[in-house]
Design an enzyme around this catalytic site. Structure first.
Site, mmCIF file in Angstrom:
data_model
loop_
_atom_site.group_PDB
_atom_site.id
_atom_site.type_symbol
_atom_site.label_atom_id
_atom_site.label_comp_id
_atom_site.label_asym_id
_atom_site.label_seq_id
_atom_site.Cartn_x
_atom_site.Cartn_y
_atom_site.Cartn_z
ATOM 1 N N LYS A 44 0.853 -1.268 -0.068
ATOM 2 C CA LYS A 44 -0.033 -0.093 -0.042
ATOM 3 C C LYS A 44 0.910 1.360 0.143
ATOM 4 O O LYS A 44 0.652 2.157 -0.559
ATOM 5 C CB LYS A 44 -1.100 0.139 1.283
ATOM 6 C CG LYS A 44 -2.110 -1.080 1.105
ATOM 7 C CD LYS A 44 -3.276 -0.798 1.964
ATOM 8 C CE LYS A 44 -4.380 -2.063 1.524
ATOM 9 N NZ LYS A 44 -5.188 -1.968 2.298
ATOM 10 N N LYS A 57 -7.996 -12.035 -7.080
ATOM 11 C CA LYS A 57 -9.247 -11.938 -6.160
ATOM 12 C C LYS A 57 -10.125 -10.796 -6.499
ATOM 13 O O LYS A 57 -9.549 -9.649 -6.708
ATOM 14 C CB LYS A 57 -8.818 -12.369 -4.838
ATOM 15 C CG LYS A 57 -8.867 -10.963 -3.973
ATOM 16 C CD LYS A 57 -8.446 -11.601 -2.580
ATOM 17 C CE LYS A 57 -8.320 -10.301 -1.556
ATOM 18 N NZ LYS A 57 -9.655 -9.756 -1.370
ATOM 19 N N LYS A 116 -11.754 -4.952 -3.122
ATOM 20 C CA LYS A 116 -12.174 -3.545 -3.022
ATOM 21 C C LYS A 116 -11.128 -2.423 -3.872
ATOM 22 O O LYS A 116 -11.398 -1.366 -4.534
ATOM 23 C CB LYS A 116 -12.294 -2.905 -1.675
ATOM 24 C CG LYS A 116 -13.490 -3.010 -0.849
ATOM 25 C CD LYS A 116 -13.223 -2.257 0.386
ATOM 26 C CE LYS A 116 -13.570 -3.285 1.472
ATOM 27 N NZ LYS A 116 -12.319 -3.552 2.468
HETATM 28 P P1 ATP Z 1 -8.705 -4.732 0.143
HETATM 29 O O1 ATP Z 1 -8.508 -4.714 -1.409
HETATM 30 O O2 ATP Z 1 -8.603 -3.285 0.874
HETATM 31 O O3 ATP Z 1 -7.879 -5.607 0.822
HETATM 32 P P2 ATP Z 1 -10.968 -6.621 0.216
HETATM 33 O O4 ATP Z 1 -11.621 -6.359 -1.074
HETATM 34 O O5 ATP Z 1 -9.944 -7.632 -0.083
HETATM 35 O O6 ATP Z 1 -10.218 -4.994 0.162
HETATM 36 P P3 ATP Z 1 -11.101 -6.759 2.985
HETATM 37 O O7 ATP Z 1 -11.606 -5.757 3.799
HETATM 38 O O8 ATP Z 1 -9.568 -6.837 2.771
HETATM 39 O O9 ATP Z 1 -11.660 -6.677 1.429
HETATM 40 O O10 ATP Z 1 -11.742 -8.319 3.569
HETATM 41 C C1 ATP Z 1 -12.936 -8.341 4.259
HETATM 42 C C2 ATP Z 1 -13.481 -9.562 4.316
HETATM 43 O O11 ATP Z 1 -13.834 -10.115 3.084
HETATM 44 C C3 ATP Z 1 -12.327 -10.585 4.598
HETATM 45 O O12 ATP Z 1 -12.593 -11.633 5.647
HETATM 46 C C4 ATP Z 1 -11.555 -11.308 3.370
HETATM 47 O O13 ATP Z 1 -11.052 -12.359 3.645
HETATM 48 C C5 ATP Z 1 -12.961 -11.404 2.524
HETATM 49 N N1 ATP Z 1 -12.734 -11.385 1.080
HETATM 50 C C6 ATP Z 1 -12.268 -10.414 0.515
HETATM 51 N N2 ATP Z 1 -12.365 -10.441 -0.990
HETATM 52 C C7 ATP Z 1 -12.703 -11.485 -1.139
HETATM 53 C C8 ATP Z 1 -13.026 -12.559 -2.180
HETATM 54 N N3 ATP Z 1 -12.623 -11.980 -3.271
HETATM 55 N N4 ATP Z 1 -13.448 -13.718 -1.851
HETATM 56 C C9 ATP Z 1 -13.959 -14.137 -0.743
HETATM 57 N N5 ATP Z 1 -13.629 -13.375 0.464
HETATM 58 C C10 ATP Z 1 -13.148 -12.236 0.164
HETATM 59 MG MG MG Z 2 -8.027 -7.413 1.582
#
Ligand code: ATP
Ligand code: MG
Length: 335
Positions: A112, A196, A199
């Site tokens: 980041k 994956k 966000k």
């Molecule tokens: P960032 O990109 O900021 O890391 P993110 O989309 O990965 O955001 P997080 O806030 O890191 O989201 O994750 C929140 C929860 O959602 C965690 O428990 C994470 O394991 C789950 N999660 C995030 N993305 C996925 C995905 N693509 N598939 C399944 N579970 C997910």
């Molecule tokens: Mg994440």
């Protein structure tokens, strides 16, 4: 019942389908046989400097999505991190126990901060994992459901808990375990199915947002990248067919049907049929979810009351734990 803590950041306008399938559905299940705390971690969101009005809105929207996803405030403690000041207090104690080099090894910080550049990288982004450790240790948490991307942070939390117990005596902190849920659907980006859904890919069209217009979600499914395969073979094979396999995972998750059974139905017919039916299934999932979220969002006073109740209950658990730590660290009792 074993205590479990989990939280998500109120970043962006809504959570995405990966958050729902990978986290929220699990949370809803876990509340039956765990003493569960679910938190909207708004203090963590400050590390990336969101607009204040947007943050306020996002925090309520995130809480509404927890509720719409099945978090039950009667059976769990649902609250907002900043409402329980003890999180920030414990983070200070822990930051005085964390090595500078140790924090610097966190890969999420390296990633980041590389994106933000030196000037855009705040001290808060650096100490983020320490605040996360505080979130967990503050409740004597036994279990933390974590995705792959938070595993290193949980390791740091465990190291810190063990360090406190060595320096300040056994029983200063509970050493938490990762709660790994098997068969969790991991959702990939629709445009880039080897990465994956996240966000951070907000710019891309490959994310399904839980609160977006279902028509847009349907469009995103229909324009999902599929695999170059002349035979139109539909089978679950993430290595050879990441795009199709991701669509099957989503299809199975939103309908409860078996992946292989779905694959057999569409095999050899062309990807278009699969996409059209999946788009309908996603819309049929999103519409009631959004209606539920909307009932909470349409009454912000009631939602705030639910969150205030949750914070009061969270504080009752947190305060004695923090008092114990203050005492072990040698801070004078406040009387
Ligand atoms: P960032 O990109 O900021 O890391 P993110 O989309 O990965 O955001 P997080 O806030 O890191 O989201 O994750 C929140 C929860 O959602 C965690 O428990 C994470 O394991 C789950 N999660 C995030 N993305 C996925 C995905 N693509 N598939 C399944 N579970 C997910
Ligand atoms: Mg994440």
């Amino acid at each position: 019942a074993p205590r479990i803590f989990s939280g998500m950041q109120p970043t962006d306008g809504s959570l995405h389908l990966g958050n729902y399938l990978g986290a929220l559905t699990q949370w809803a299940k876990l509340q039956d046989d765990h003493d569960a705390l679910y938190c909207v971690v708004d203090l963590h969101a400050l590390t990336v400097g969101p607009d204040p009005a947007a943050l306020r809105e996002r925090t309520r929207r995130t809480a509404a999505q927890y509720l719409a996803g099945g978090v039950d405030p009667e059976r769990s403690i649902l609250f907002v991190q900043s409402h329980v000041a003890e999180h920030a207090e414990l983070a200070w104690l822990l930051s005085c126990q964390t090595g500078f080099g140790e924090a610097g090894r966190m890969t999420q910080f390296k990633d980041k901060s590389a994106k933000q550049g030196a000037e855009g990288t705040t001290v808060g982004l650096f100490t983020y994992p320490v605040l996360m450790a505080a979130d967990i240790l503050l409740y004597d948490t036994a279990l933390v459901p974590v995705g792959e991307d938070q595993r290193q942070h949980l390791e740091l939390t465990r190291d810190l808990a063990e360090r406190l117990n060595t320096r300040f005596g056994a029983g200063t902190a509970v050493v938490p375990e990762a709660h790994i849920v098997k068969a969790v659907a991991k959702i990939q980006d629709l445009q880039e199915p080897t990465a994956k859904m996240s966000k951070s890919n907000a710019g891309g069209k490959g994310v399904i947002w839980l609160l977006e217009d279902p028509k847009k979600a349907a469009k995103a499914i229909k324009s999902a990248v599929t695999d170059a395969d002349e035979s139109y073979g539909v089978r679950f094979d993430p290595a050879a067919k990441p795009g199709i396999s991701n669509l099957l995972t989503i299809f199975s998750a939103v309908t409860g049907r078996d992946k292989d059974e779905i694959a057999a139905e569409y095999d050899g017919r062309g990807y278009g049929y699969l996409k059209v039916d999946l788009a309908d299934a996603v819309v049929a999932f999103l519409e009631p979810f959004q209606a539920r979220a909307q009932t909470y969002l349409s009454d912000p006073a009631q939602l705030d009351k639910v969150l205030a109740d949750g914070a009061a209950r969270a504080r009752e658990v947190a305060r004695p734990v923090l008092d114990r730590m203050y005492d072990r660290f040698g801070l004078l009792p406040r009387g």
